[in-house]
Design an enzyme around this catalytic site. Structure first.
Site, PDB file in Angstrom:
ATOM      1  CG  ASP A  51      -1.813   1.195   1.297  1.00  0.00           C
ATOM      2  OD1 ASP A  51      -2.353   1.584   0.251  1.00  0.00           O
ATOM      3  OD2 ASP A  51      -1.959   1.759   2.401  1.00  0.00           O
ATOM      4  CG  ASP A 105      -1.532   7.706   0.794  1.00  0.00           C
ATOM      5  OD1 ASP A 105      -0.452   8.016   0.268  1.00  0.00           O
ATOM      6  OD2 ASP A 105      -2.629   8.156   0.422  1.00  0.00           O
TER       7      ASP A 105
END
Length: 220
Positions: A9, A11
């Site tokens: 991922d 952020d």
């Protein structure tokens, strides 16, 4: 079969842009006189832009048309990208760089799987593009997390099966997306508290050790 790919991922894992999301949503909410605070912002982690807006609009004093909603998300994104445009490679921690370099040296295939439509833009701004074989973001998917589409597309582009990849996530919805897609999940920050996450880490520099542990377990 050993782990061959790692899907990150973006952020909250590789970079931290939460503060910019909050400031941009807050400016949009203030403009519309909608109550919004950091607690509400916490509910938006790992959620698509439009779904995030719908959460914020629960506190709205009026009903918005789909056209008006689009105007609001575009306004938020304009403010958000202004913040992002100031990001540089100095926004990437030494632990992240050390980890990515080690994984590349060990010939793992690396991907980013993010619901954010700004993921590619951010990766370019912080000078991480060369580390990743594949980037799948909100522009490439129809369904946001916890739907596994973003991770399934990433593994497909890597030429790997889900069980050959691990997913590094910091949000509950991301862990659920990984689980729904048949991936091995690794939780960091908030996500390590998910009851079903396979492995928990306190720092990104633990990933290499986790992969060795997983591969050793798969040999048993």
């Amino acid at each position: 079969m050993k782990i061959k790919g790692i899907i990150f991922d973006l952020d909250g894992v590789l970079v931290h842009t939460d503060k910019y999301h909050y400031l941009a949503w807050k400016e949009m909410a203030d403009k519309e006189d909608i109550y919004f605070n950091e607690e509400i912002n916490h509910l938006l982690r790992g959620v698509s832009r439009l779904e995030s807006l719908n959460i914020i609009l629960r506190n709205a004093k009026k009903t918005y048309t789909e056209e008006q909603k689009l105007e609001l998300v575009n306004f938020k994104n304009k403010i958000y990208r202004e913040y992002l445009s100031k990001m540089t490679k100095n926004d990437v921690s030494s632990d992240v760089l050390k980890t990515l370099n080690e994984l590349k040296q060990r010939n793992f295939k690396l991907a980013v799987g993010s619901s954010s439509k700004n993921a590619t833009f951010i990766i370019e701004k912080v000078d991480l593009s060369n580390y990743f074989d594949v980037v799948i973001d909100g522009n490439n998917i129809l369904n946001s997390k916890p739907h596994p589409e973003v991770f399934l597309k990433a593994s497909e582009k890597l030429g790997l099966k889900p069980h050959e990849c691990i997913v590094i996530e910091d949000a509950y919805s991301g862990v659920e997306a990984a689980l729904n897609g048949g991936f091995i999940s690794v939780g960091i920050n908030q996500a390590k508290n998910h009851e079903q996450v396979h492995y928990k880490i306190d720092s990104i520099n633990e990933i290499a050790n986790v992969i060795s542990l997983i591969n050793n377990e798969l040999l048993i």
